[in-house]
Design a protein around this motif. Structure first.
Motif, mmCIF file in Angstrom:
data_model
loop_
_atom_site.group_PDB
_atom_site.id
_atom_site.type_symbol
_atom_site.label_atom_id
_atom_site.label_comp_id
_atom_site.label_asym_id
_atom_site.label_seq_id
_atom_site.Cartn_x
_atom_site.Cartn_y
_atom_site.Cartn_z
ATOM 1 N N VAL A 308 20.414 10.853 -4.304
ATOM 2 C CA VAL A 308 19.818 11.502 -5.475
ATOM 3 C C VAL A 308 18.392 12.001 -5.233
ATOM 4 O O VAL A 308 18.066 13.129 -5.609
ATOM 5 N N PRO A 309 17.492 11.231 -4.632
ATOM 6 C CA PRO A 309 16.129 11.740 -4.481
ATOM 7 C C PRO A 309 16.022 12.989 -3.627
ATOM 8 O O PRO A 309 15.118 13.796 -3.829
ATOM 9 N N GLN A 310 16.947 13.170 -2.697
ATOM 10 C CA GLN A 310 16.896 14.367 -1.860
ATOM 11 C C GLN A 310 17.729 15.507 -2.429
ATOM 12 O O GLN A 310 17.395 16.670 -2.225
ATOM 13 N N GLU A 311 18.779 15.168 -3.154
ATOM 14 C CA GLU A 311 19.608 16.200 -3.761
ATOM 15 C C GLU A 311 19.050 16.700 -5.088
ATOM 16 O O GLU A 311 19.218 17.862 -5.450
ATOM 17 N N ALA A 312 18.429 15.820 -5.836
ATOM 18 C CA ALA A 312 17.882 16.156 -7.157
ATOM 19 C C ALA A 312 16.483 15.549 -7.293
ATOM 20 O O ALA A 312 16.247 14.662 -8.114
ATOM 21 N N PRO A 313 15.528 16.016 -6.480
ATOM 22 C CA PRO A 313 14.198 15.395 -6.461
ATOM 23 C C PRO A 313 13.459 15.481 -7.788
ATOM 24 O O PRO A 313 12.725 14.546 -8.150
ATOM 25 N N ASP A 314 13.637 16.572 -8.533
ATOM 26 C CA ASP A 314 12.948 16.694 -9.823
ATOM 27 C C ASP A 314 13.435 15.631 -10.805
ATOM 28 O O ASP A 314 12.635 14.996 -11.503
ATOM 29 N N ALA A 315 14.740 15.429 -10.851
ATOM 30 C CA ALA A 315 15.301 14.440 -11.763
ATOM 31 C C ALA A 315 14.877 13.026 -11.377
ATOM 32 O O ALA A 315 14.579 12.191 -12.240
ATOM 33 N N PHE A 316 14.843 12.751 -10.086
ATOM 34 C CA PHE A 316 14.426 11.420 -9.630
ATOM 35 C C PHE A 316 12.950 11.192 -9.930
ATOM 36 O O PHE A 316 12.556 10.115 -10.396
ATOM 37 N N THR A 317 12.138 12.205 -9.685
ATOM 38 C CA THR A 317 10.701 12.096 -9.972
ATOM 39 C C THR A 317 10.465 11.847 -11.451
ATOM 40 O O THR A 317 9.650 10.992 -11.829
ATOM 41 N N ARG A 318 11.177 12.578 -12.308
ATOM 42 C CA ARG A 318 11.025 12.374 -13.747
ATOM 43 C C ARG A 318 11.386 10.950 -14.149
ATOM 44 O O ARG A 318 10.735 10.338 -15.004
ATOM 45 N N ALA A 319 12.428 10.418 -13.543
ATOM 46 C CA ALA A 319 12.843 9.058 -13.861
ATOM 47 C C ALA A 319 11.753 8.046 -13.504
ATOM 48 O O ALA A 319 11.462 7.122 -14.264
ATOM 49 N N VAL A 320 11.134 8.223 -12.348
ATOM 50 C CA VAL A 320 10.073 7.312 -11.927
ATOM 51 C C VAL A 320 8.874 7.410 -12.872
ATOM 52 O O VAL A 320 8.324 6.392 -13.313
ATOM 53 N N LEU A 321 8.495 8.624 -13.208
ATOM 54 C CA LEU A 321 7.346 8.807 -14.104
ATOM 55 C C LEU A 321 7.634 8.220 -15.487
ATOM 56 O O LEU A 321 6.784 7.547 -16.069
ATOM 57 N N ASP A 322 8.838 8.440 -15.986
ATOM 58 C CA ASP A 322 9.182 7.949 -17.331
ATOM 59 C C ASP A 322 9.288 6.420 -17.348
ATOM 60 O O ASP A 322 8.849 5.770 -18.306
ATOM 61 N N ALA A 323 9.870 5.843 -16.298
ATOM 62 C CA ALA A 323 10.025 4.386 -16.260
ATOM 63 C C ALA A 323 8.686 3.688 -16.166
ATOM 64 O O ALA A 323 8.484 2.617 -16.758
ATOM 65 N N SER A 324 7.761 4.277 -15.453
ATOM 66 C CA SER A 324 6.482 3.608 -15.184
ATOM 67 C C SER A 324 5.455 3.807 -16.275
ATOM 68 O O SER A 324 4.376 3.214 -16.236
ATOM 69 N N ARG A 325 5.754 4.642 -17.278
ATOM 70 C CA ARG A 325 4.785 4.875 -18.337
ATOM 71 C C ARG A 325 4.685 3.673 -19.253
ATOM 72 O O ARG A 325 5.682 3.040 -19.562
#
Length: 325
Positions: A308-325
């Motif tokens: 997922v992080p390499q196939e859909a990096p934007d979606a993975f990045t959003r998940a990390v940012l949202d989880a860590s808020r």
């Protein structure tokens, strides 16, 4: 990788929906430059570091047969948002080495999670968001379950991946068992020799099976393949899969951790799980929802495979940012 049930079910999935992001890959040079090294526990760990030293820490964990370059797009994106991003090579990958020749080359699940805690201690990181897929997701889940005080938030592709050795002995349907062919191959001496001699083509096959719509190019694949030249790679991979089938023993030093994991501890930290086409019927996350007791969200990515992080990096990045808020 993930559970044999999920892998085999995914192989049977066909006619998936249009992808969230176009699953292509290009061998761009990662923005992090040269990797660093730090002595941590049993290892001298190689890792990439991006972003400000004072930013909230995010640790990104790769799986098999992958490496830190799965985060070649995610890591810079998180750094641009002010995160201090750490991307370590797991034991048996890249520039990570054992400090002593006599240390057992152990790939069991709790050993990899203990490596993460040792890595954090070595870098004086009190708390971090941990995120990953495949072995990395399992390691992130275990770290969050056993050391919740060290984990700010969790992102896990394919959900709750903690291995229960007894449940892992239960047979599946013949079609489901077919998807786990490589584990049975690794259980033989022939498999050890075959993986040793043919790891480059073997792992390319796994990439294609796990991510059938991901059109990675040869340069992208070759960049990651350098990580498998690690002198301990084959030993760690073989032990990991044999241990899961109870064909290889773990180490007594981890018995206490494994005993706690056998009770399937609920993860209490804020968490986002991601389901992709690879997960087949488990894509909706319902099978493991009860294992998350804190703030929780499950996201589904159609048209995306296992990496997922390499196939859909934007979606993975959003998940990390949202989880860590």
């Amino acid at each position: 990788m993930i559970s044999r049930r999920q892998f085999s079910q995914a192989l049977a999935v066909a006619g998936v929906a249009a992808p969230l992001l176009t699953p292509t890959a290009h061998a761009s040079v990662p923005a992090w430059g040269a990797t660093k090294q730090v002595r941590a526990g049993l290892l001298d760990i190689g890792y990439a570091e991006l972003g400000p030293k004072t930013g909230p820490v995010t640790i990104l964990l790769h799986g098999w047969p992958y490496d830190i370059h799965s985060y070649a797009d995610v890591a810079p994106a998180l750094a641009a948002q002010g995160h201090r991003v750490l991307v370590p090579y797991l034991r048996g990958y890249g520039t990570t080495r054992f400090l002593h020749a006599h240390t057992r080359r152990n790939g069991q699940q709790s050993a990899l999670a203990a490596d993460v805690i040792a890595f954090m201690d070595a870098l004086n990181v009190r708390q971090a968001t941990v995120a990953g897929f495949d072995w990395g997701a399992r390691t992130a889940c275990i770290t969050a379950a056993l050391w919740p005080e060290r984990v700010k938030a969790l992102v896990s592709v394919s959900g709750y991946l903690v291995v229960n050795l007894q449940q892992n002995q239960e047979p599946l349907t013949p079609q489901a068992e077919l998807g786990w062919w490589y584990q049975y191959y690794f259980a033989t001496d022939r498999g050890v020799q075959g993986y040793t001699q043919n790891s480059y083509e073997f792992n390319k096959l796994i990439w294609k099976l796990a991510s059938p719509q991901w059109n990675f190019d040869e340069a992208t694949y070759a960049r990651s393949a350098t990580a498998w030249k690690n002198p301990d790679h084959v030993a760690i991979v073989i032990h990991n899969y044999r241990w899961r089938l109870q064909l290889a023993e773990g180490e007594h030093r981890y018995d206490g951790l494994e005993s706690r994991l056998a009770r399937k501890p609920v993860i209490s930290v804020p968490a986002i799980t991601i389901g992709s086409d690879f997960d087949g019927p488990n894509k909706d996350g319902a099978a493991y929802r009860k294992q998350f007791g804190g703030r929780y969200e499950h996201r589904v990515l159609d048209g995306i495979g296992h990496n997922v992080p390499q196939e859909a990096p934007d979606a993975f990045t959003r998940a990390v940012l949202d989880a860590s808020r």
